[in-house]
Write an enzyme that holds these catalytic residues in place. Structure first.
Site, short mmCIF file in Angstrom:
data_model
loop_
_atom_site.label_atom_id
_atom_site.label_comp_id
_atom_site.label_asym_id
_atom_site.label_seq_id
_atom_site.Cartn_x
_atom_site.Cartn_y
_atom_site.Cartn_z
CG ASN A 73 -0.34 0.57 2.45
OD1 ASN A 73 -0.42 1.77 2.69
ND2 ASN A 73 0.29 -0.28 3.24
CG ASN A 132 3.82 5.07 12.08
OD1 ASN A 132 4.87 4.56 11.69
ND2 ASN A 132 2.72 5.08 11.34
CB CYS A 135 4.89 5.20 7.77
SG CYS A 135 3.98 5.37 6.22
CG ASN A 200 5.16 0.43 10.01
OD1 ASN A 200 4.52 0.26 8.98
ND2 ASN A 200 4.90 1.41 10.85
CB CYS A 342 6.33 -42.96 -2.19
SG CYS A 342 7.17 -42.33 -3.65
CB CYS A 345 5.35 -37.38 -8.09
SG CYS A 345 6.16 -36.70 -6.62
CB CYS A 348 11.89 -36.54 -3.25
SG CYS A 348 11.71 -38.27 -3.74
CB CYS A 382 19.36 -30.40 3.02
SG CYS A 382 18.56 -31.23 1.62
#
Length: 428
Positions: A73, A132, A135, A200, A342, A345, A348, A382
């Site tokens: 924003n 604040n 910002c 922020n 499994c 696919c 891995c 890992c």
């Protein structure tokens, strides 16, 4: 039923869920709707000198089918007169005396400016103040917001100015657009802050339209950096909360902000040292009623754990968060593939073969059926295979018993230094 009440530096609320200073807290109408829905507190949209906003203001980053994975924003602080905001704060506090109302403030870094706005805001009955200093757009170009929040001396000085006159607790909201957030957090504490809040929004550009070449969002063909928030920033924010929580010089409560979308996120922030949380993007995405699920989920979690109140989880993971040099070099985990689950696919195998340690073999059983197996002696633990696997339970990360006693990098270096010192003594 677990007790969800919190007390953040003297600011009490019926639960830890506060709306952050942002579009959802722009008016009394909105804050009162939020309180009716069950929110424990609200940080009023930042008050200060009148400003002008632009159109358009918001943009979102979607990822892999998830809408609003990140939110950007370029909206500034409130564009409504201070007198109107103060009147609505007074009316809201009168109607909801047991809910926390915190006024977010931003003015020029001048002592008299801070004194003036603090006195005016406290006169209408707020429970606390949030400065604040975070910002990153619009106001920073005017010397406020993150322009102040990136300078420890200004954070300390302005906090001190506010504490000179403040009668309510002062929270300092910190910018993440800095190398080390603990430096400015320490400065806030030195200035007398009763609590800190983080993070922020992060400097960002949501994207570029590759057809029109305009930035997203754009204002008449021109763009500017904005503030990034939403689920995508949670790991960054959680780290900064943890870094401050484990710093002994930052001995004040923390209000956690950044990517909190559900009760589980809230538990993570509380475990890492936050006393309460502030939420914005999730409310903008789904409406105020999401707090019902958050309250129910958090309460059920505590009940299932046999924990009576939030004090039982706040900060409980902080001691487990350290530096790399304190990690055990001899700790060992390996991947194990459950071939009953499994689906072959091969994701891995591809991930390990192309980008990791080439320790998953493609084999065939006695019937000629293919299956995958990890060579555990070559696996470094890992986690990549388990991360890319699309099927829950297909890959487990299993701890192995180490033949070596625990030893960290720091301990190893100390031992090497000790041996070298002995060798020098012997030579002498």
């Amino acid at each position: 039923m677990a007790d969800l009440r919190i007390n953040l530096a003297g600011i009490k609320s019926p639960n830890p869920f506060w709306l952050a200073s942002a579009p959802p807290t722009n008016s009394g109408y909105q804050v009162q709707r939020a309180f009716e829905a069950g929110w424990g507190g609200a940080v009023w949209k930042t008050l200060g000198d009148p400003i002008l906003n632009v159109s358009s203001r918001f943009a979102a980053v979607s990822f892999n089918g998830q809408k609003v994975a990140g939110f950007n924003n370029i909206e500034l602080i409130t564009d409504r007169p201070l007198e109107v905001n103060l009147k609505e704060i007074y009316e809201t506090k009168k109607r909801f005396p047991n809910h926390a109302i915190i006024a977010s403030l931003m003015v020029e870094p001048k002592q008299e400016k801070w004194h003036e706005i603090v006195k005016r805001v406290e006169d209408v009955g707020v429970d606390g103040l949030e400065l604040n200093f975070g910002c990153p757009h619009g106001m920073a170009e005017r010397g406020m917001g993150s322009a102040s929040g990136q300078v420890p001396e200004l954070v300390e000085k302005q906090t001190y100015w506010v504490k000179e006159v403040a009668q309510t607790p002062v929270i300092v909201k910190l910018t993440p657009n800095i190398t080390d957030i603990t430096v400015t957090a320490e400065a806030a504490v030195q200035g007398g802050a009763d609590a800190i809040s983080m993070i922020n929004t992060i400097n960002s550009l949501a994207g570029v339209d590759i057809d029109t070449w305009n930035t997203i969002p754009h204002v008449a063909g021109k763009g500017a950096h904005g503030g990034y928030c939403g689920p995508a920033v949670k790991p960054i924010a959680l780290n900064m909360v943890a870094e401050c929580a484990r710093n002994p010089r930052i001995n004040v409560p923390i209000s956690g902000i950044g990517g909190i979308s559900n009760w589980k996120d809230t538990v993570e922030y509380l475990l890492m040292g936050a006393t309460g949380v502030q939420i914005c993007t999730a409310a903008m995405h789904h409406g105020f009623r999401i707090v019902e699920d958050m309250i129910e989920g958090l309460s059920n979690y505590l009940d299932e754990k046999g924990i009576a109140s939030l004090d039982g989880i706040i900060g409980k993971s902080v001691e487990r968060y350290s530096d790399w040099g304190n990690l055990d070099l001899n700790y060992k985990i390996v991947a194990r593939i459950n071939n009953d689950v499994c689906i072959n696919c091969n994701k891995c195998h591809i991930a390990c073969e192309d980008t990791s340690h080439q320790c998953i073999d493609m084999l065939k059983d006695g019937n000629g059926n293919g299956y995958l197996k990890v060579r555990e002696e070559d696996c470094v633990g890992c986690n990549l295979c388990s991360i890319v696997c699309p099927v829950d339970g297909a890959i487990d990360m299993v701890e192995l018993q180490s033949e070596q006693p625990p030893m960290t990098w720091n301990e190893r270096q100390a031992a090497i230094g000790s041996v070298q010192s002995c060798e020098v003594d012997i030579i002498k």
